[in-house]
Design a protein around this motif. Structure first.
Motif, PDB file in Angstrom:
ATOM      1  N   UNK A 291       0.864  -1.121  -0.099  1.00  0.00           N
ATOM      2  CA  UNK A 291       0.002  -0.130   0.106  1.00  0.00           C
ATOM      3  C   UNK A 291       0.860   1.319  -0.147  1.00  0.00           C
ATOM      4  N   UNK A 292       1.851   1.256   0.727  1.00  0.00           N
ATOM      5  CA  UNK A 292       3.014   2.427   0.850  1.00  0.00           C
ATOM      6  C   UNK A 292       3.577   2.597  -0.625  1.00  0.00           C
ATOM      7  N   UNK A 293       3.918   1.343  -1.187  1.00  0.00           N
ATOM      8  CA  UNK A 293       4.789   1.529  -2.407  1.00  0.00           C
ATOM      9  C   UNK A 293       3.806   2.082  -3.542  1.00  0.00           C
ATOM     10  N   UNK A 294       2.559   1.502  -3.485  1.00  0.00           N
ATOM     11  CA  UNK A 294       1.479   1.893  -4.530  1.00  0.00           C
ATOM     12  C   UNK A 294       1.248   3.602  -4.416  1.00  0.00           C
ATOM     13  N   UNK A 295       1.029   3.910  -3.110  1.00  0.00           N
ATOM     14  CA  UNK A 295       0.949   5.485  -3.115  1.00  0.00           C
ATOM     15  C   UNK A 295       2.135   6.055  -3.704  1.00  0.00           C
ATOM     16  N   UNK A 296       3.214   5.694  -3.426  1.00  0.00           N
ATOM     17  CA  UNK A 296       4.398   6.434  -3.812  1.00  0.00           C
ATOM     18  C   UNK A 296       4.397   6.295  -5.455  1.00  0.00           C
ATOM     19  N   UNK A 297       4.026   5.263  -5.811  1.00  0.00           N
ATOM     20  CA  UNK A 297       4.127   5.282  -7.461  1.00  0.00           C
ATOM     21  C   UNK A 297       3.100   5.871  -8.037  1.00  0.00           C
ATOM     22  N   UNK A 298       1.867   6.241  -7.524  1.00  0.00           N
ATOM     23  CA  UNK A 298       0.795   7.068  -8.228  1.00  0.00           C
ATOM     24  C   UNK A 298       1.126   8.622  -8.310  1.00  0.00           C
ATOM     25  N   UNK A 299       0.415   9.360  -9.251  1.00  0.00           N
ATOM     26  CA  UNK A 299       0.916  10.755  -9.701  1.00  0.00           C
ATOM     27  C   UNK A 299       1.948  10.764 -10.464  1.00  0.00           C
ATOM     28  N   UNK A 300       2.212  12.106 -10.471  1.00  0.00           N
ATOM     29  CA  UNK A 300       3.395  12.330 -11.389  1.00  0.00           C
ATOM     30  C   UNK A 300       4.617  12.652 -10.743  1.00  0.00           C
ATOM     31  N   UNK A 301       5.854  12.407 -11.360  1.00  0.00           N
ATOM     32  CA  UNK A 301       7.274  12.862 -10.664  1.00  0.00           C
ATOM     33  C   UNK A 301       8.002  13.811 -11.770  1.00  0.00           C
ATOM     34  N   UNK A 302       8.913  14.816 -11.107  1.00  0.00           N
ATOM     35  CA  UNK A 302       9.669  15.740 -11.952  1.00  0.00           C
ATOM     36  C   UNK A 302      10.804  14.868 -12.392  1.00  0.00           C
ATOM     37  N   UNK A 303      11.023  14.876 -13.717  1.00  0.00           N
ATOM     38  CA  UNK A 303      12.126  14.236 -14.464  1.00  0.00           C
ATOM     39  C   UNK A 303      13.178  15.129 -14.491  1.00  0.00           C
ATOM     40  N   UNK A 304      13.027  16.137 -14.970  1.00  0.00           N
ATOM     41  CA  UNK A 304      13.716  17.478 -15.146  1.00  0.00           C
ATOM     42  C   UNK A 304      13.262  18.633 -14.948  1.00  0.00           C
TER      43      UNK A 304
END
Length: 419
Positions: A291-304
């Motif tokens: 559950x923690x891992x899935x929360x962390x992997x949802x949404x967007x991340x800043x690549x650059x």
């Protein structure tokens, strides 16, 4: 235009000495070949930002020589193109898994539009697209690339309903109406243009502040043409935001990546997604809960970020992709880790070029173009040569590459498992 010329060639007088073809990656079409047959003595100059084809068909039967200009990175460094911020869906997100599930191909070798529409034209997906714009490009002027006419219209309607004045333009939009809408967009009366392959090439509106990729593609040309709409310079634009809701940077690299255009021009390499090994966490037990891992992997991340990009361009620390090896092969410079004494962190280097600035607490192992690392937050995982995460294994003691595409994972309790 080539269309007018093909219809009216009988009324053309005289023989041209020079024929200049814009967007010359389309010159393999039969309408262009007529130019070669009709005017065999004329010199032909083809102009394109993307001398590549998804079909791997080269251009040497039409053009003798490829002359390359500066790269996108050089244009940015010299101030002729805009720097950019790049945000993307995460590697293990539900959105990325949806895109990875696409199996069917159209006649052009790209994803099948019908399947893309069935999978991606859903309210939850459109809501996520809107949330991405709201978070990273609120109040900005932009272009959205959709998978189908229905998808484009749904996006425009949803954005407008939530206060972002948007319109959808597609092949069915009457010419006069299209002209009026584009002019309203140029003047700022409309904030967002949503389209399906209408504004991928040749559309020039320098003050576009964001580009949203909502259409998966296997075509390098399509990817670069789309992001290119946001890279024109404008007095009131510090940088452009590229919002990648379909994870295209993961298969093409960032727009500034070095590319072997000569190999694509000659047909030794297809202008498609680069080969990659997607390493999945197949039920691997890690110390972080699912559950923690899935929360962390949802949404967007800043690549650059645009500031980091400008620093990298000025310092020459860009991604290194070789070429010129045996026919049909890519030649990779050996990937190595290097230590920054000042920060105490590790980065990655291809030959003499830094591909990832120091940002890892530890680099456990390197295999081909992949590195097993420990991130700043203590988690571990595998990244590619540009630092893009391929798999995140959680908080583990050690990672090590084995033969046969296996990754050995030593967990916190000292036990070993493999993926």
């Amino acid at each position: 235009s080539i269309q007018w010329l093909s219809r009216n060639r009988k009324i053309m007088d005289g023989q041209p000495d020079l024929i200049v073809i814009d967007e010359a990656h389309h010159a393999l079409a039969e309408t262009y070949r007529e130019l070669w047959k009709r005017y065999p003595e004329a010199r032909k100059l083809g102009m394109t930002a993307t001398p590549c084809r998804l079909s791997r068909k080269g251009f040497t039967d039409l053009f003798d020589t490829l002359i390359t200009s500066w790269s996108i990175a050089e244009f940015i460094g010299r101030g002729w193109l805009s720097s950019f911020d790049y945000v993307s869906i995460r590697a293990n997100s539900s959105e990325q898994r949806l895109i990875d599930s696409l199996k069917k191909r159209g006649a052009d070798g790209d994803y099948q539009v019908k399947e893309m529409n069935a999978v991606l034209n859903r309210e939850i997906g459109i809501r996520q697209l809107y949330e991405s714009v709201r978070r990273y490009a609120a109040g900005k002027k932009g272009i959205v690339y959709a998978v189908s006419i229905a998808h484009a219209r749904q996006i425009a309607a949803y954005y407008s309903l939530h206060g972002v004045e948007s319109v959808a333009i597609d092949s069915k939009t009457p010419a006069l109406e299209r002209g009026r809408l584009v002019e309203d967009f140029r003047r700022g009366k409309i904030s967002v243009l949503v389209n399906v392959d209408i504004f991928s090439e040749g559309f020039d509106c320098p003050d576009v502040e964001f580009v949203q990729l909502a259409r998966p593609t296997l075509s390098l040309a399509k990817y670069l043409q789309q992001v290119g709409r946001g890279l024109r310079k404008s007095d009131n634009k510090e940088s452009c935001v590229l919002i990648d809701n379909v994870g295209l940077h993961r298969i093409f690299g960032l727009p500034v990546r070095d590319r072997d255009w000569e190999a694509m021009f000659e047909g030794r390499m297809a202008g498609n997604a680069q080969p990659r090994t997607r390493m999945e966490n197949n039920g691997l037990s890690v110390s972080c809960s699912l559950s923690e891992d899935s929360k962390r992997n949802e949404g967007l991340e800043i690549v650059m970020t645009h500031a980091r990009l400008l620093d990298a361009v000025r310092n020459g620390d860009l991604i290194c992709l070789g070429g010129g090896g045996p026919v049909g092969e890519e030649q990779w410079t050996v990937l190595k880790a290097f230590h920054d004494r000042q920060s105490g962190l590790w980065g990655l280097r291809c030959g003499n070029k830094i591909t990832v600035i120091p940002q890892y607490r530890e680099v456990f192992d390197i295999c081909a173009n992949r590195a097993a690392v420990r991130f700043k937050d203590g988690r571990t995982g595998v990244v590619d040569e540009s630092g893009v995460p391929m798999v995140v294994t959680g908080c583990c003691r050690r990672l090590r590459f084995l033969k046969g595409e296996l990754l050995s994972v030593t967990k916190e309790d000292g036990s070993d498992c493999y993926t």
